[in-house]
Structure formats: C-alpha cells, structure tokens
Design a protein around this motif. Structure first.
Motif, PDB file in Angstrom:
ATOM      1  N   GLY A   1       0.808  -1.215   0.000  1.00  0.00           N
ATOM      2  CA  GLY A   1       0.000   0.000   0.000  1.00  0.00           C
ATOM      3  C   GLY A   1       0.839   1.261   0.000  1.00  0.00           C
ATOM      4  N   PHE A   2       1.857   1.301   0.862  1.00  0.00           N
ATOM      5  CA  PHE A   2       2.717   2.485   0.927  1.00  0.00           C
ATOM      6  C   PHE A   2       3.529   2.639  -0.347  1.00  0.00           C
ATOM      7  CE2 PHE A   2       1.433   2.616   5.195  1.00  0.00           C
ATOM      8  CZ  PHE A   2       1.886   3.772   5.798  1.00  0.00           C
ATOM      9  N   SER A   3       3.999   1.495  -0.880  1.00  0.00           N
ATOM     10  CA  SER A   3       4.818   1.555  -2.089  1.00  0.00           C
ATOM     11  C   SER A   3       4.025   2.082  -3.271  1.00  0.00           C
ATOM     12  CB  SER A   3       5.369   0.161  -2.397  1.00  0.00           C
ATOM     13  OG  SER A   3       6.113   0.161  -3.593  1.00  0.00           O
ATOM     14  N   SER A   4       2.786   1.593  -3.449  1.00  0.00           N
ATOM     15  CA  SER A   4       1.978   2.052  -4.586  1.00  0.00           C
ATOM     16  C   SER A   4       1.531   3.496  -4.427  1.00  0.00           C
ATOM     17  CB  SER A   4       0.755   1.157  -4.748  1.00  0.00           C
ATOM     18  OG  SER A   4      -0.111   1.274  -3.631  1.00  0.00           O
ATOM     19  N   ALA A   5       1.537   3.991  -3.182  1.00  0.00           N
ATOM     20  CA  ALA A   5       1.160   5.388  -2.943  1.00  0.00           C
ATOM     21  C   ALA A   5       2.325   6.346  -3.189  1.00  0.00           C
ATOM     22  CB  ALA A   5       0.653   5.553  -1.514  1.00  0.00           C
ATOM     23  N   GLY A   6       3.518   5.793  -3.487  1.00  0.00           N
ATOM     24  CA  GLY A   6       4.670   6.634  -3.778  1.00  0.00           C
ATOM     25  C   GLY A   6       5.349   7.194  -2.551  1.00  0.00           C
ATOM     26  N   VAL A   7       5.169   6.526  -1.400  1.00  0.00           N
ATOM     27  CA  VAL A   7       5.803   6.987  -0.161  1.00  0.00           C
ATOM     28  C   VAL A   7       7.297   6.691  -0.222  1.00  0.00           C
ATOM     29  CG1 VAL A   7       5.829   6.680   2.345  1.00  0.00           C
ATOM     30  CG2 VAL A   7       3.671   6.609   1.099  1.00  0.00           C
ATOM     31  N   SER A   8       8.095   7.493   0.456  1.00  0.00           N
ATOM     32  CA  SER A   8       9.542   7.323   0.435  1.00  0.00           C
ATOM     33  C   SER A   8       9.956   6.001   1.077  1.00  0.00           C
ATOM     34  CB  SER A   8      10.221   8.477   1.178  1.00  0.00           C
ATOM     35  OG  SER A   8       9.878   8.452   2.557  1.00  0.00           O
ATOM     36  N   GLY A   9      11.128   5.520   0.688  1.00  0.00           N
ATOM     37  CA  GLY A   9      11.613   4.241   1.182  1.00  0.00           C
ATOM     38  C   GLY A   9      11.794   4.198   2.681  1.00  0.00           C
ATOM     39  N   SER A  10      12.283   5.280   3.275  1.00  0.00           N
ATOM     40  CA  SER A  10      12.505   5.303   4.719  1.00  0.00           C
ATOM     41  C   SER A  10      11.195   5.213   5.476  1.00  0.00           C
ATOM     42  CB  SER A  10      13.264   6.578   5.120  1.00  0.00           C
ATOM     43  OG  SER A  10      12.528   7.743   4.740  1.00  0.00           O
ATOM     44  N   THR A  11      10.144   5.838   4.935  1.00  0.00           N
ATOM     45  CA  THR A  11       8.834   5.773   5.581  1.00  0.00           C
ATOM     46  C   THR A  11       8.258   4.367   5.489  1.00  0.00           C
ATOM     47  OG1 THR A  11       8.407   8.092   5.038  1.00  0.00           O
ATOM     48  CG2 THR A  11       6.507   6.736   5.624  1.00  0.00           C
ATOM     49  N   ILE A  12       8.432   3.741   4.326  1.00  0.00           N
ATOM     50  CA  ILE A  12       7.951   2.369   4.160  1.00  0.00           C
ATOM     51  C   ILE A  12       8.687   1.439   5.108  1.00  0.00           C
ATOM     52  CG2 ILE A  12       7.730   0.440   2.559  1.00  0.00           C
ATOM     53  CD1 ILE A  12       7.539   2.439   0.290  1.00  0.00           C
TER      54      ILE A  12
ATOM     55  N   ALA B   1       8.824 -13.650  12.047  1.00  0.00           N
ATOM     56  CA  ALA B   1       9.594 -14.340  11.007  1.00  0.00           C
ATOM     57  C   ALA B   1       8.966 -14.131   9.643  1.00  0.00           C
ATOM     58  CB  ALA B   1       9.685 -15.834  11.333  1.00  0.00           C
ATOM     59  N   GLY B   2       7.630 -14.217   9.573  1.00  0.00           N
ATOM     60  CA  GLY B   2       6.960 -13.967   8.305  1.00  0.00           C
ATOM     61  C   GLY B   2       7.076 -12.515   7.873  1.00  0.00           C
ATOM     62  N   ALA B   3       7.022 -11.602   8.838  1.00  0.00           N
ATOM     63  CA  ALA B   3       7.095 -10.177   8.516  1.00  0.00           C
ATOM     64  C   ALA B   3       8.485  -9.754   8.057  1.00  0.00           C
ATOM     65  CB  ALA B   3       6.681  -9.356   9.742  1.00  0.00           C
ATOM     66  N   LEU B   4       9.485 -10.590   8.315  1.00  0.00           N
ATOM     67  CA  LEU B   4      10.840 -10.253   7.878  1.00  0.00           C
ATOM     68  C   LEU B   4      10.952 -10.204   6.355  1.00  0.00           C
ATOM     69  CD1 LEU B   4      13.191 -12.232  10.305  1.00  0.00           C
ATOM     70  CD2 LEU B   4      12.971  -9.745  10.075  1.00  0.00           C
ATOM     71  N   LEU B   5      10.145 -11.014   5.663  1.00  0.00           N
ATOM     72  CA  LEU B   5      10.225 -11.018   4.198  1.00  0.00           C
ATOM     73  C   LEU B   5       9.901  -9.649   3.603  1.00  0.00           C
ATOM     74  CD1 LEU B   5      10.533 -12.546   1.497  1.00  0.00           C
ATOM     75  CD2 LEU B   5       8.109 -13.135   1.678  1.00  0.00           C
ATOM     76  N   PRO B   6       8.774  -9.037   3.937  1.00  0.00           N
ATOM     77  CA  PRO B   6       8.512  -7.688   3.411  1.00  0.00           C
ATOM     78  C   PRO B   6       9.545  -6.668   3.885  1.00  0.00           C
ATOM     79  CG  PRO B   6       6.495  -8.676   4.265  1.00  0.00           C
ATOM     80  CD  PRO B   6       7.618  -9.557   4.690  1.00  0.00           C
ATOM     81  N   LEU B   7      10.021  -6.833   5.131  1.00  0.00           N
ATOM     82  CA  LEU B   7      11.009  -5.895   5.649  1.00  0.00           C
ATOM     83  C   LEU B   7      12.298  -5.977   4.847  1.00  0.00           C
ATOM     84  CD1 LEU B   7      11.412  -3.831   7.942  1.00  0.00           C
ATOM     85  CD2 LEU B   7      12.376  -5.675   9.309  1.00  0.00           C
ATOM     86  N   LEU B   8      12.734  -7.184   4.527  1.00  0.00           N
ATOM     87  CA  LEU B   8      13.944  -7.353   3.728  1.00  0.00           C
ATOM     88  C   LEU B   8      13.754  -6.814   2.315  1.00  0.00           C
ATOM     89  CD1 LEU B   8      15.078 -10.928   4.844  1.00  0.00           C
ATOM     90  CD2 LEU B   8      16.159  -8.736   5.403  1.00  0.00           C
TER      91      LEU B   8
ATOM     92  N   LEU C   1      10.033   2.169   8.002  1.00  0.00           N
ATOM     93  CA  LEU C   1       9.536   2.413   9.353  1.00  0.00           C
ATOM     94  C   LEU C   1       8.170   1.779   9.551  1.00  0.00           C
ATOM     95  CD1 LEU C   1       9.950   3.817  12.074  1.00  0.00           C
ATOM     96  CD2 LEU C   1       8.897   5.865  11.099  1.00  0.00           C
ATOM     97  N   ALA C   2       7.305   1.884   8.538  1.00  0.00           N
ATOM     98  CA  ALA C   2       5.969   1.285   8.633  1.00  0.00           C
ATOM     99  C   ALA C   2       6.052  -0.230   8.715  1.00  0.00           C
ATOM    100  CB  ALA C   2       5.127   1.700   7.431  1.00  0.00           C
ATOM    101  N   ALA C   3       6.946  -0.835   7.916  1.00  0.00           N
ATOM    102  CA  ALA C   3       7.107  -2.291   7.946  1.00  0.00           C
ATOM    103  C   ALA C   3       7.646  -2.755   9.289  1.00  0.00           C
ATOM    104  CB  ALA C   3       8.035  -2.730   6.818  1.00  0.00           C
ATOM    105  N   LEU C   4       8.594  -2.015   9.840  1.00  0.00           N
ATOM    106  CA  LEU C   4       9.155  -2.376  11.139  1.00  0.00           C
ATOM    107  C   LEU C   4       8.098  -2.247  12.236  1.00  0.00           C
ATOM    108  CD1 LEU C   4      11.655  -3.198  12.734  1.00  0.00           C
ATOM    109  CD2 LEU C   4      12.233  -0.772  12.954  1.00  0.00           C
ATOM    110  N   ALA C   5       7.308  -1.181  12.155  1.00  0.00           N
ATOM    111  CA  ALA C   5       6.234  -0.998  13.134  1.00  0.00           C
ATOM    112  C   ALA C   5       5.202  -2.120  13.023  1.00  0.00           C
ATOM    113  CB  ALA C   5       5.561   0.358  12.926  1.00  0.00           C
TER     114      ALA C   5
END
Length: 231
Positions: A45-56, A165-172, A58-62
């Motif tokens: 969702g954040f990626s398709s909205a054009g949000v910056s990488g650092s924000t994405i 562990a599953g959430a690590l995939l999108p984070l990586l 942070l959102a993934a980590l949260a």
C-alpha cells in the motif's frame, strides 16, 4: 528395484521424529503466513502510494513489532482462557467422582453404550479406564478434553516469533530492493513464501498441498492486491 518413499504417505513425519506436536507446528506456519500478508500488505500500500523508502521501512518495522505483540497477546489470552475453563471443568468433575464414584462410573458406561458398545463392553471399558485415571476418562468422554499442559506464555511467544519471522520477508524487500521494484518483487516473493508454508502445513498434516496452497495464495494475492490498489 527400490523406489524412494513418498513423503505424503510417510508414517513417521518429521514432526514425529523430532517429537513435535503437528498441530502446534501447523499453527505456527499459519502465524508466519499472517506476518507475510499483514506486513506485506502495508508495504504494498505504501509503495503504490509513492511513499519514500525510509517511511515504508519504518511502517514495515512498526507492523512487525506491533503485529507480533498483538498476535502473541491474543494467543496468550485465548490459551489462558481455555486453560481456566478446562481447570474449572476438571475440578468439578474430580469433586463429583469423589462424592459419588458409582454414579459417575454408571454415567461413563452410558456414554460408551451411546457410542455403540455393548453393555458388557461398555462396563468393562469404563471400569478399566476409571481404575487407571477416572478423571482423565471422564474429561475425554464427557467434554472431549485431553489436558495438554501447554503453557499460554510459550504459545504466545511462539506465535509472536512466527509472525515476526513472516514479517521479515517484506522488511527485507524494503531494505534490499529499489523502491520502484519492491512492490512487484514483494508480491511474487510473498506468494512463493506462502506456497512454501503451504507445503509444510500439508506435509505436517498429511493434507493436499494443492488445496492448501490454493487457499493460502488466494487469500494472500487478494490481500496484497487490494492493499496495492488502496495505495
């Protein structure tokens, strides 16, 4: 000429050889799927909205931290509630057995007769089980309870770690891929990962990999696709 054993018909699957509970392992794989889909959806969702990488990032980590804690807390509350209910039932049944053992034995015989055993067989089974462990016999026959002794805290930790562990995939994906690619590559990688966990679930439960994978991939693709469209 010898042939290799078919994993789907293995009478001693890996979980049995390692002394693991198949249902618990399968549940942890489902928690891994939750981490993949929930965190992946946020990244899509954040990626398709054009949000910056650092924000994405942070959102993934949260999402990883909050999701792991939330799922672990929910599983703890569920397991603790089930344990309290089982304890209350067992305590009441133990009290009844102590007060009126003959009546409880007759009740157990009736349960087995209702399941199709003859009067003589039901009486013999009830007597033998009661002599071994009357409380366990009544718990299983009357309430379907088989005390497992599972610790709610260990269940909560296992679920939280599995989600993370599953959430690590999108984070990586956010860390390693260019922002322009991460949405598409994550979508494919997430579906492949869901196929992997589906294979493990099917192998553990002696179920059909095809049906298990179809369900996991269908849910994952819809969730990730809707998140991308929403962004």
């Amino acid at each position: 000429m010898t042939t290799a054993p078919d994993p789907s018909t293995d009478e001693h699957p890996l979980t049995d050889r390692l002394g693991l509970d198949r249902a618990q392992v399968a549940n942890r794989m489902v928690d891994v799927n939750d981490g993949i889909v929930a965190t992946g959806g946020i990244v899509e969702g954040f990626s398709s909205a054009g949000v910056s990488g650092s924000t994405i990032l942070l959102a993934a980590l949260a999402a990883l931290v909050a999701g792991a804690i939330a799922l672990g807390g929910a599983k703890y509350a569920e397991a603790a509630s089930e344990r309290d209910v089982e304890r209350a039932i067992l305590e009441e049944e133990e009290r009844l057995i102590a007060l009126s053992p003959d009546e409880e034995l007759a009740e157990l015989e009736e349960i087995y007769r209702a399941k199709g055993l003859t009067h003589e067989t039901a009486a013999r089974v009830a007597a033998e089980l009661s002599a071994t462990n009357a409380l366990l016999a009544h718990a299983e026959a009357e309430y379907g309870i088989t005390p497992s002794g599972a610790n709610p805290l260990s269940i909560a930790i296992g679920s939280g770690v599995s989600f993370a562990a599953g959430a690590l995939l999108p984070l990586l994906a956010v860390l390693l891929l260019p922002t322009a690619w991460e949405g598409a590559v994550l979508y494919v990688a997430a579906l492949l990962a869901l196929c992997g966990t589906a294979w493990l679930i099917a192998r553990i439960g002696h179920a059909s990999f095809r049906r298990t994978a179809q369900r996991s991939v269908a849910v994952g693709s819809i969730a990730l696709g809707v998140s991308w469209l929403g962004g």
